[in-house]
Design a protein around this motif. Sequence first.
Motif, PDB file in Angstrom:
ATOM      1  N   LYS A 151       0.921  -1.174  -0.346  1.00 58.00           N
ATOM      2  CA  LYS A 151       0.012   0.050   0.058  1.00 58.00           C
ATOM      3  C   LYS A 151       1.053   1.190  -0.334  1.00 58.00           C
ATOM      4  N   HIS A 190       3.727   1.522  -1.269  1.00 58.18           N
ATOM      5  CA  HIS A 190       4.782   0.995  -2.103  1.00 58.18           C
ATOM      6  C   HIS A 190       4.886   2.267  -3.801  1.00 58.18           C
ATOM      7  N   ALA A 191       2.899   1.188  -3.379  1.00 55.45           N
ATOM      8  CA  ALA A 191       2.648   1.786  -4.786  1.00 55.45           C
ATOM      9  C   ALA A 191       2.269   2.596  -4.922  1.00 55.45           C
ATOM     10  N   GLU A 192       2.400   3.575  -4.019  1.00 65.28           N
ATOM     11  CA  GLU A 192       1.842   5.013  -4.049  1.00 65.28           C
ATOM     12  C   GLU A 192       3.554   6.093  -3.989  1.00 65.28           C
ATOM     13  N   GLU A 247       5.192   6.879  -6.451  1.00 71.19           N
ATOM     14  CA  GLU A 247       5.441   7.020  -7.770  1.00 71.19           C
ATOM     15  C   GLU A 247       4.245   8.803  -7.516  1.00 71.19           C
ATOM     16  N   ARG A 248       3.399   8.220  -7.078  1.00 69.03           N
ATOM     17  CA  ARG A 248       2.193   9.493  -6.911  1.00 69.03           C
ATOM     18  C   ARG A 248       2.331  10.732  -5.802  1.00 69.03           C
ATOM     19  N   LEU A 273       5.432   2.736 -13.854  1.00 68.81           N
ATOM     20  CA  LEU A 273       4.517   3.446 -12.618  1.00 68.81           C
ATOM     21  C   LEU A 273       4.612   3.414 -11.383  1.00 68.81           C
ATOM     22  N   GLY A 274       5.880   2.869 -11.218  1.00 73.26           N
ATOM     23  CA  GLY A 274       6.862   2.073  -9.942  1.00 73.26           C
ATOM     24  C   GLY A 274       5.710   1.139  -9.457  1.00 73.26           C
ATOM     25  N   VAL A 275       5.145  -0.097  -9.890  1.00 78.34           N
ATOM     26  CA  VAL A 275       4.299  -1.140  -9.659  1.00 78.34           C
ATOM     27  C   VAL A 275       5.458  -1.985  -9.925  1.00 78.34           C
ATOM     28  N   PHE A 278       4.682  -6.879  -6.923  1.00 73.45           N
ATOM     29  CA  PHE A 278       3.346  -6.572  -6.609  1.00 73.45           C
ATOM     30  C   PHE A 278       2.699  -8.287  -7.621  1.00 73.45           C
ATOM     31  N   ALA A 309      -4.601  -1.116  -3.345  1.00 72.04           N
ATOM     32  CA  ALA A 309      -2.815  -0.601  -3.705  1.00 72.04           C
ATOM     33  C   ALA A 309      -3.022  -0.027  -5.531  1.00 72.04           C
ATOM     34  N   ARG A 322      -4.273   3.243  -8.090  1.00 74.95           N
ATOM     35  CA  ARG A 322      -3.557   4.108  -8.809  1.00 74.95           C
ATOM     36  C   ARG A 322      -4.011   4.125 -10.353  1.00 74.95           C
TER      37      ARG A 322
END
Lengths: 344, 472
Positions: free
Chosen positions: A302, A304-306, A308-309, B139-141, B145, B180, B184
Amino acid sequence: MDSPGTALRRGKKIIFTSPFVPAEWIAAHGLVPWRMTSGGSAFCGGSGAPPVSVESGVCAYMRGFINEAVSDPQVLGVVLVTTCDQMRRGADLINLRTKVPCFLMNVPSTCGTPEVSALYAAELERLGRFCVTLGGKRVEPERLVSILLEYDINRRMVLARQNDLSAGDFARELQFFGENGKVRDENFAGLACGRPYAGSVPVGFIGGPLTARQFDLFDVFADHGAEVVFNGTESGERAFPARLDLRRIKEDPTGVLTEAYFRAIPDVFQRPNSGIFAWMEKAVRSRQVRGVVFVRHLWCDKWHAEAERFRAALEVPLLDIELDGGRMNERVRNRIGAFMEGLR
Amino acid sequence: MSLCLAERALGPVAVPRQITLEEWDEAYERAGSLEPRDAGYGGLLGRHVRSGNTRLARLQFDNSFAALKLWNFLLTEEDRLRQARLAGKTLIGAMKDLGTVPVIACAYPDLVAFYPDGAWWLPCLLEDNAGLLAIADRLGVDESFCPVRAMLGAFVSGEHFPRPDLLVCSVGATCDDFSAIAQRVEGLGHPVLWWELPQRREPEPGEKAALLPGGARAGAGQVAFVQAELARVITGFTMQCNVKLTDRMLAASIHQANKVRSCLAELRRAVFTAGLAPLPALELLVAEMLALHYCSDRAETLVVLEELLATVRERTGRGVGFHGRDAVRVFWVNPVADLKAMNLLEECGGRICGTDYLFTHALDQIPDDIPPLEALARVALADPMAGTAQERAQRIQRDMRAFGSEALIISRIPGASHCALEGEVIREIVTAAGNCPVLEIEVPSVCDPLQGTLRTRLEALVETVRNQRKER
């Protein structure tokens, strides 16, 4: 599961780590709330295997917390929340492999509807019943009010110390408060007690929880000329509840706690999670930081995925640090050095 | 259909075989004109390879026309979605709940629901030649994952499903990877209607218990809560299409959903309990997936499943099937990221006799003797992911006994936040309960590089069971 009598002989600590568990609610039931900051060690217990022995694919913070909590000689029960998979499955392992009573509290991911607030409030009632089954007392209204007030005041006192302490020492102060529910002696015994020198570079932290060992991060930044002006990790002021609505405490205590905790603490697991972005943007603006440090644990999806945002949302540089539960390695130290060099 | 037409065309009469895609296409050329009614999606399997699904060329397929129809139905969903859009229907992107929201959507005359989650299998089917994982990486994922990150790539590329008019996603007691990544997706400008699915819990003292499909229980308060959440979803749908949903419409949709579920339940029972496997593992996996959202055409789903069931019954009646009678009866837990793994199990001497692909709640009958929305709330709460791993293990054990499974394979999903610990709990409980070998494996989206290791481990499991048989 032990009988309440057996459990009581072990101690009275109800151990938790999530900021969404109101310590004062546990205290009002006559037990000892202990917000544990994982030490980051693998297992503190004596004999036997730790409940969480898996390493691959498992969040080190969760692993450390579960293993340390169930091996605490004073533990009476453990409270986990549903805000992440890893903690949910951690509850499964506690129940499977230990005799420590474990309460899994539903903390909704959505917010903004009366129904989810009511769900959180109902979970507080359920938590109260869990405490009673472990030998706690039913809540007495007068006692509840005084405990809630005491916590509210102590919390403000702790927060007021932010301006007098270095970021690392303030984190340790918050840890002390989480464990004891009160502020440390006025002379800050045990703390280094010092503010960075003038001319340091203001940076802010955002991210998940830090282990006690990882408080060293603040010191490393200080060594590189940074002043950490806000701590938006789960171990910092971002995860503090709002002030309690004193006018409503008597008639609706769970409603007041729901407002102060569930509706006020912004976090990354919330859907949508615009609240935590708003919190960070406000902190960055108001404290004029020149860089943001984003800290997350390996396998924490949760956060990690953010990353870049967060990077895209900021007008200042962001340093994304992935931690594995232990102390920082040289690579992280070098990256911090390079990041700080870029900010100067 | 007394004998499958492909078998006639291929030569040995009435012999179910697993054949390659090339063999299928040759057989089709010879017998294709005899292909039963196909609702416009039939044809050569090879055309799907030419459109990018290159993994198909490495799989082994059942040689019945019912299986051909199944594959063609699965692989033409995108066409159906685009036709629905052209026909003015509203497209609902249901996310994560796996089986509940599409039942609601199907109650409306002009809503079509699909799962963008299905992109999970794109890195396998396309052997990642569409670069969806590379988009997610950018996109950093990254690869920490689970393969559902391909969904993020698919939303960005816009090439694998039409942009939904409304996205609906369950959160709460769901997996972190998905939550997650869905966040996004919303961050990319696709608004999401989030609804809360709480962790299932036993009723509190004094609280009424609600029995859930599949046998678990929940507190009545939780059911009422989820019912209110689903009512929010309905409000969202109503605003989209301006049609008010009545209980009668919803009950009719549940009735149709139950027809699909009944057919599938019978298909699974027939396959799992037959002396010779009348359908390979791969086709049964695809059939189970149809229960989630009916590949965007519920009526046709039922036709496809009924034809499969007829083929299975016909084969069982004749005493023919796959893999020999000594095939080791395996219960499989979690979906595989690479479909090839199902073939591999059979090559190693195993067959599937029981499954929990993480959507057992989409297979169980929906209660039809209670208000329809309450029934769907109970289905949602029956999601294996919403409960404890212990409860999941209990159901697995029960089903293993019912289907006579001799071994358990827990297939870990690479990067999935829940798998490492959940697998540990299930393995420990099943192992403690009896003399059943348990194997934990991890299957990536394309398992070719690991095929040797996987084969060795599967063969060892099969050998262990055969040795146990001798000892008995």
